[in-house]
Motif scaffolding. Structure first.
Motif, PDB file in Angstrom:
ATOM      1  N   THR A 142       0.829  -1.219   0.000  1.00 50.66           N
ATOM      2  CA  THR A 142       0.000   0.000   0.000  1.00 50.66           C
ATOM      3  C   THR A 142       0.855   1.258   0.000  1.00 50.66           C
ATOM      4  O   THR A 142       0.371   2.344   0.326  1.00 50.66           O
ATOM      5  N   ARG A 143       2.160   1.124  -0.331  1.00 51.42           N
ATOM      6  CA  ARG A 143       3.043   2.295  -0.311  1.00 51.42           C
ATOM      7  C   ARG A 143       3.300   2.810  -1.722  1.00 51.42           C
ATOM      8  O   ARG A 143       3.272   2.056  -2.714  1.00 51.42           O
ATOM      9  N   PHE A 144       3.596   4.088  -1.784  1.00 52.53           N
ATOM     10  CA  PHE A 144       4.002   4.730  -3.038  1.00 52.53           C
ATOM     11  C   PHE A 144       5.322   5.439  -2.798  1.00 52.53           C
ATOM     12  O   PHE A 144       5.465   6.202  -1.827  1.00 52.53           O
ATOM     13  N   ILE A 145       6.288   5.201  -3.712  1.00 50.55           N
ATOM     14  CA  ILE A 145       7.603   5.838  -3.614  1.00 50.55           C
ATOM     15  C   ILE A 145       7.833   6.633  -4.889  1.00 50.55           C
ATOM     16  O   ILE A 145       7.864   6.060  -5.982  1.00 50.55           O
ATOM     17  N   PRO A 146       8.027   7.915  -4.782  1.00 47.99           N
ATOM     18  CA  PRO A 146       8.304   8.728  -5.981  1.00 47.99           C
ATOM     19  C   PRO A 146       9.561   8.222  -6.685  1.00 47.99           C
ATOM     20  O   PRO A 146      10.565   7.922  -6.025  1.00 47.99           O
ATOM     21  N   PRO A 147       9.539   8.095  -8.012  1.00 48.56           N
ATOM     22  CA  PRO A 147      10.710   7.594  -8.755  1.00 48.56           C
ATOM     23  C   PRO A 147      11.983   8.370  -8.460  1.00 48.56           C
ATOM     24  O   PRO A 147      13.066   7.779  -8.344  1.00 48.56           O
ATOM     25  N   SER A 148      11.892   9.710  -8.336  1.00 47.53           N
ATOM     26  CA  SER A 148      13.103  10.496  -8.071  1.00 47.53           C
ATOM     27  C   SER A 148      13.698  10.154  -6.721  1.00 47.53           C
ATOM     28  O   SER A 148      14.928  10.076  -6.555  1.00 47.53           O
ATOM     29  N   SER A 149      12.853   9.898  -5.719  1.00 47.34           N
ATOM     30  CA  SER A 149      13.339   9.522  -4.394  1.00 47.34           C
ATOM     31  C   SER A 149      14.018   8.159  -4.430  1.00 47.34           C
ATOM     32  O   SER A 149      15.038   7.930  -3.767  1.00 47.34           O
ATOM     33  N   LEU A 150      13.443   7.256  -5.215  1.00 50.16           N
ATOM     34  CA  LEU A 150      14.008   5.911  -5.320  1.00 50.16           C
ATOM     35  C   LEU A 150      15.393   5.947  -5.985  1.00 50.16           C
ATOM     36  O   LEU A 150      16.321   5.261  -5.559  1.00 50.16           O
ATOM     37  N   LYS A 151      15.544   6.764  -7.018  1.00 54.72           N
ATOM     38  CA  LYS A 151      16.834   6.892  -7.685  1.00 54.72           C
ATOM     39  C   LYS A 151      17.880   7.469  -6.738  1.00 54.72           C
ATOM     40  O   LYS A 151      19.022   7.013  -6.689  1.00 54.72           O
ATOM     41  N   ASN A 152      17.481   8.488  -5.999  1.00 60.24           N
ATOM     42  CA  ASN A 152      18.421   9.087  -5.049  1.00 60.24           C
ATOM     43  C   ASN A 152      18.837   8.082  -3.975  1.00 60.24           C
ATOM     44  O   ASN A 152      20.001   8.042  -3.555  1.00 60.24           O
ATOM     45  N   LEU A 153      17.879   7.275  -3.524  1.00 56.92           N
ATOM     46  CA  LEU A 153      18.187   6.250  -2.532  1.00 56.92           C
ATOM     47  C   LEU A 153      19.161   5.232  -3.089  1.00 56.92           C
ATOM     48  O   LEU A 153      20.140   4.855  -2.429  1.00 56.92           O
ATOM     49  N   ARG A 154      18.919   4.795  -4.325  1.00 59.05           N
ATOM     50  CA  ARG A 154      19.816   3.816  -4.951  1.00 59.05           C
ATOM     51  C   ARG A 154      21.229   4.379  -5.074  1.00 59.05           C
ATOM     52  O   ARG A 154      22.221   3.708  -4.769  1.00 59.05           O
ATOM     53  N   ARG A 155      21.363   5.638  -5.500  1.00 57.95           N
ATOM     54  CA  ARG A 155      22.687   6.245  -5.631  1.00 57.95           C
ATOM     55  C   ARG A 155      23.410   6.306  -4.279  1.00 57.95           C
ATOM     56  O   ARG A 155      24.593   5.993  -4.172  1.00 57.95           O
ATOM     57  N   GLU A 156      22.673   6.691  -3.250  1.00 61.25           N
ATOM     58  CA  GLU A 156      23.281   6.824  -1.933  1.00 61.25           C
ATOM     59  C   GLU A 156      23.719   5.476  -1.387  1.00 61.25           C
ATOM     60  O   GLU A 156      24.807   5.331  -0.811  1.00 61.25           O
ATOM     61  N   ILE A 157      22.893   4.467  -1.581  1.00 63.18           N
ATOM     62  CA  ILE A 157      23.217   3.136  -1.073  1.00 63.18           C
ATOM     63  C   ILE A 157      24.416   2.543  -1.812  1.00 63.18           C
ATOM     64  O   ILE A 157      25.336   1.985  -1.197  1.00 63.18           O
ATOM     65  N   TYR A 158      24.451   2.670  -3.142  1.00 60.47           N
ATOM     66  CA  TYR A 158      25.579   2.144  -3.899  1.00 60.47           C
ATOM     67  C   TYR A 158      26.884   2.864  -3.525  1.00 60.47           C
ATOM     68  O   TYR A 158      27.934   2.238  -3.369  1.00 60.47           O
ATOM     69  N   LYS A 159      26.812   4.155  -3.374  1.00 57.11           N
ATOM     70  CA  LYS A 159      27.999   4.915  -2.991  1.00 57.11           C
ATOM     71  C   LYS A 159      28.506   4.463  -1.631  1.00 57.11           C
ATOM     72  O   LYS A 159      29.715   4.227  -1.435  1.00 57.11           O
ATOM     73  N   THR A 160      27.601   4.315  -0.692  1.00 62.65           N
ATOM     74  CA  THR A 160      27.983   3.910   0.655  1.00 62.65           C
ATOM     75  C   THR A 160      28.563   2.496   0.662  1.00 62.65           C
ATOM     76  O   THR A 160      29.603   2.233   1.289  1.00 62.65           O
ATOM     77  N   LEU A 161      27.909   1.590  -0.046  1.00 57.14           N
ATOM     78  CA  LEU A 161      28.377   0.203  -0.062  1.00 57.14           C
ATOM     79  C   LEU A 161      29.714   0.083  -0.779  1.00 57.14           C
ATOM     80  O   LEU A 161      30.573  -0.717  -0.388  1.00 57.14           O
ATOM     81  N   ASP A 162      29.930   0.872  -1.814  1.00 54.51           N
ATOM     82  CA  ASP A 162      31.213   0.873  -2.507  1.00 54.51           C
ATOM     83  C   ASP A 162      32.330   1.321  -1.563  1.00 54.51           C
ATOM     84  O   ASP A 162      33.429   0.746  -1.557  1.00 54.51           O
ATOM     85  N   GLU A 163      32.052   2.336  -0.761  1.00 52.69           N
ATOM     86  CA  GLU A 163      33.046   2.798   0.210  1.00 52.69           C
ATOM     87  C   GLU A 163      33.363   1.705   1.226  1.00 52.69           C
ATOM     88  O   GLU A 163      34.519   1.519   1.623  1.00 52.69           O
ATOM     89  N   VAL A 164      32.332   0.971   1.648  1.00 49.26           N
ATOM     90  CA  VAL A 164      32.541  -0.121   2.597  1.00 49.26           C
ATOM     91  C   VAL A 164      33.400  -1.213   1.969  1.00 49.26           C
ATOM     92  O   VAL A 164      34.350  -1.722   2.598  1.00 49.26           O
ATOM     93  N   ARG A 165      33.088  -1.578   0.739  1.00 45.23           N
ATOM     94  CA  ARG A 165      33.866  -2.626   0.056  1.00 45.23           C
ATOM     95  C   ARG A 165      35.334  -2.219  -0.079  1.00 45.23           C
ATOM     96  O   ARG A 165      36.244  -3.019   0.143  1.00 45.23           O
ATOM     97  N   ARG A 166      35.573  -0.987  -0.493  1.00 41.72           N
ATOM     98  CA  ARG A 166      36.947  -0.520  -0.664  1.00 41.72           C
ATOM     99  C   ARG A 166      37.697  -0.495   0.670  1.00 41.72           C
ATOM    100  O   ARG A 166      38.862  -0.890   0.757  1.00 41.72           O
ATOM    101  N   SER A 167      37.008  -0.036   1.718  1.00 41.40           N
ATOM    102  CA  SER A 167      37.639   0.035   3.033  1.00 41.40           C
ATOM    103  C   SER A 167      37.981  -1.357   3.543  1.00 41.40           C
ATOM    104  O   SER A 167      39.085  -1.576   4.085  1.00 41.40           O
ATOM    105  N   GLN A 168      37.071  -2.307   3.361  1.00 37.71           N
ATOM    106  CA  GLN A 168      37.330  -3.672   3.828  1.00 37.71           C
ATOM    107  C   GLN A 168      38.461  -4.319   3.031  1.00 37.71           C
ATOM    108  O   GLN A 168      39.273  -5.068   3.583  1.00 37.71           O
ATOM    109  N   LYS A 169      38.502  -4.031   1.734  1.00 37.33           N
ATOM    110  CA  LYS A 169      39.587  -4.561   0.914  1.00 37.33           C
ATOM    111  C   LYS A 169      40.938  -4.035   1.396  1.00 37.33           C
ATOM    112  O   LYS A 169      41.894  -4.798   1.591  1.00 37.33           O
ATOM    113  N   GLU A 170      41.045  -2.729   1.574  1.00 33.18           N
ATOM    114  CA  GLU A 170      42.297  -2.129   2.028  1.00 33.18           C
ATOM    115  C   GLU A 170      42.706  -2.658   3.389  1.00 33.18           C
ATOM    116  O   GLU A 170      43.889  -2.919   3.635  1.00 33.18           O
TER     117      GLU A 170
END
Length: 716
Positions: free
Chosen positions: A471-499
């Motif tokens: 029963t929820r509605f998520i605006p497409p622009s909000s969803l895109k921004n969320l995806r960008r933020e999550i990928y950026k954050t997870l990429d930083e985590v992966r790089r930090s763990q690798k190093e």
């Protein structure tokens, strides 16, 4: 194509570069083996960048194929830290295996990269049951056998170790000596074959008693339909040699052997065989597949590509020759003949006003003086066997699949990724929906878009936190921004763990080396351990009781022969046991099989000690540590990899010394039979010959059908 039901056998082809790999896979290969631009036993091949491996990996996954990475060279101590990052990236790419030679690399992968599957390279020279058992216990899933093993020996291996995958060479170049044991290029040219820099000393000419020839130039292996026998005994993988050869060769070889496995018509197989010979072939035979002594093992006359035999010349004059052939020849086909002095004369077919010559008697223009009547003419290139160059950017990059959980409430979202022990909460607004369809599909589709990142949230579990997602509605622009933020954050985590992981691994390498440096053991110059009354620097099966062993501090040293074949294994073990007595002895470990043999010996005689002999090619701290872990008893130390320069040798190894002369080649070929054309009839099984080459002398020692070749004195 006919239906044939049997255990699936893998056809494995060479991938010297991306074009060759794709040519092989698209023409019948199930898998390819590829090297990076570092740490590959074929350094002269173009090899791959990690970006290209990523693209090939994605393609193989989409097409149910496999990719094996060859890191099959000896590693110097200072290279260990660098290869750690490569291993990390290959594990992230999910390649199907690592083919390796170096004991230290095996230890590093086993301890730090558990998702990488280990395949033992033919460079490891594992050729008996003891060696196979050691690698199986170490966690290797597959062993690539030396080319010198017979089908009956392979069958016995499969019977003893039914769960261990066995890979067998079926086609391509054969080395004169056992792979991994050949020191000729390294000792003579400073270009180690164990570092991917082989100068192919065996392909050059030698002289013996004013007779000049290519005495050590091996014919090619051409198993042909014999591969069906290998399939019957349960061999897992059929390997085609040739990472330095062309994409046309990779395609032709894969097509030919795929046709044999599918039991296609003899006519089709014959046509594909012709194509393969044109793409690349020397004189060839079935090698050691049916006989320990081998069949047609050396071509003394010419070491290079001969191609497809077209026929003998019927005559010629000036710059033309006449030949009768059953093959259609095309303009720009490559042709060749070999002069009586052994010089290859090749040329491109140039026929004025025509595009082809039909089968039959034809006259061919050549840019040289016509050869004598009866000269063999070969086709070495075909205008229609060229592969198109691939646009590698047309292949998408591999994205590592990452599983995550997304927990949504009305005001926030929490991402959890168990693989990285990661969780993050972000503010996020969603609204009540007026429709009946929730946002699940839209969220998953949006999160599959990973943009520039080398991973993808391909498996996303969605959960509602106090809300009904339907029963929820998520605006497409909000969803895109969320995806960008999550990928950026997870990429930083992966790089930090690798190093962080790589930093800890580098620190552990330094700690390991420091421990060894304070406990190096002390061995005499290696020449002092040679049996006193033997022409060889090692003890071979059958001669231990006759040999006068070297001793130190009252204890005998037993430098074991690196070649102990299955037929000799039990008797050799008994001879060693009887020679060690109860006071103890020092056993020289020069092959993986020796490790298994020593493990058996020490159970009955705990006074035994061991030392790493030159044949183990120990070059780094991790290799020495693995040896100590496997042996489980006190060591007297180890000799360093014999091809190290004196200034490079790590302090925890002993120097063999300049006076020690290791064999340049150890071969299962009989020099008397294959190089000199001798017979086995009434053979004494013990000979000695001299070879010369420019300013060098060589000593050839033949003992019990094995050939040992040593570098001798300089010619005056």
């Amino acid at each position: 194509m006919v239906d044939f039901i049997m255990n699936k056998i893998e056809l494995l082809a060479p991938g010297g570069n991306l074009d060759s790999a794709m040519a092989a896979l698209e023409n019948g290969a199930d898998a390819v083996y590829c090297g990076l631009q570092e740490f590959s036993a074929r350094k002269s091949a173009k090899n791959f960048s990690l970006d290209q491996i990523s693209r090939l990996r994605e393609w193989t996954l989409q097409n149910s194929k496999k990719i094996y990475m060859t890191l099959n060279t000896i590693l110097k101590e200072e290279e260990l830290a660098g290869i750690m990052e490569i291993l990390y990236q290959l594990e992230d790419l999910g390649v199907d295996s690592i083919i390796l030679q170096d004991p230290g690399l095996a230890r590093m992968i086993k301890r730090n990269f558990p998702h990488l599957i280990l395949h033992g390279s033919t460079q490891m020279a594992v050729h008996n049951l003891s060696g196979l058992r050691v690698l199986k216990d170490l966690g290797f899933s597959r062993v690539v056998l030396p080319r010198e093993m017979t089908i009956s020996e392979m069958a016995a291996f499969k019977t003893a170790f039914p769960d261990l995958e066995i890979e067998v060479f079926i086609h391509g170049a054969q080395c004169y000596g056992f792979s991994g044991m050949c020191l000729a290029s390294g000792m003579l040219l400073g270009r180690s074959a164990n570092r991917g820099e082989c100068g192919q000393v065996c392909r050059t000419w030698f002289e013996r008693e004013k007779d000049r020839g290519y005495f050590l130039s091996s014919t090619d292996l051409w198993a042909g339909t014999r591969i069906l026998e290998l399939e019957e005994i349960g061999i897992s993988s059929l390997k085609i040699e040739g990472r330095m050869k062309s994409p046309a060769y990779a395609a032709a070889a894969a097509s030919y052997y795929r046709a044999i496995l599918e039991r296609r018509s003899p006519e089709e197989i014959s046509s594909l065989e012709d194509n393969l010979r044109v793409a690349f072939s020397r004189n060839s035979g079935i090698g050691h597949l049916k006989s320990t002594k081998g069949q047609s093992m050396v071509d003394r006359e010419y070491p290079g590509h001969r191609g497809l035999f077209l026929g003998k010349t019927l005559g010629g004059s000036g710059h033309s020759l006449t030949i009768e052939t059953s093959r259609t020849l095309h303009k720009r086909d490559g042709l060749m003949f070999v002069t009586s002095s052994g010089e290859a004369r090749s040329f491109s077919l140039d026929i004025k006003g025509k595009t082809s010559l039909e089968p039959g008697k034809v006259t061919i223009p050549i840019p040289f003086q016509a050869p004598p009547k009866g000269t063999d003419l070969f086709q070495i290139q075909s205008h229609d066997l060229h592969s198109k160059s691939l646009n590698e950017l047309s292949l998408p990059l591999y994205k590592k699949p990452v599983s995550a959980t997304l927990l949504l409430s009305s005001e926030k979202v929490t991402l959890k990724v168990a693989e990285y022990q990661f969780s993050k909460t972000l503010p996020f607004q969603s609204e009540e929906s007026t429709g009946s369809r929730g946002p699940e599909d839209k969220i998953r589709n949006e999160f599959m878009k990973s943009a520039q990142y080398d991973f993808c949230l391909s498996s996303l579990q969605l959960e509602g936190d106090g809300v009904d997602l339907s029963t929820r509605f998520i605006p497409p622009s909000s969803l895109k921004n969320l995806r960008r933020e999550i990928y950026k954050t997870l990429d930083e985590v992966r790089r930090s763990q690798k190093e962080d992981k790589l930093r800890k691994l580098r620190e552990s390498l330094l700690e390991d080396a420091a421990k060894l440096s304070s406990n190096r053991g002390s061995l005499p110059p290696r020449i002092e351990l040679n049996p006193k009354d033997s022409r060889l620097p090692v003890l071979t099966p059958g001669n231990i009781k006759k040999a006068k062993l070297s001793a130190r501090d009252g204890l005998p040293y037993l430098p074991l022969s690196p070649l102990v074949f299955p037929s000799d294994e039990k008797s050799f073990l008994k001879e060693i046991s009887e020679s060690t007595g109860t006071e103890g002895a020092l056993i020289g470990i020069g092959n993986w099989g020796h490790i298994g043999m020593y493990q058996e010996l020490v159970q009955k005689n705990t006074s035994l000690r061991w030392y790493g002999d030159s044949g183990m090619l120990l070059a780094n701290s991790q290799a020495q540590l693995l040896m100590e872990e496997l042996m489980g008893s006190e060591t007297a130390g180890s000799y360093a990899w014999i091809e190290y320069s004196s200034s490079e040798i790590p302090v925890f190894f002993n120097k063999a010394g300049k006076e020690f002369k290791p064999p340049l080649f150890i071969s299962r070929n009989c020099f008397k039979k294959h190089s000199l054309g001798g017979s086995c009839h009434e053979c004494k099984r013990s000979f000695e010959y001299d070879l010369d080459q420019k300013d060098k002398k060589y000593k050839v020692i033949l003992e019990d059908c094995l050939t040992w070749i040593f570098s001798g004195e300089e010619n005056p």
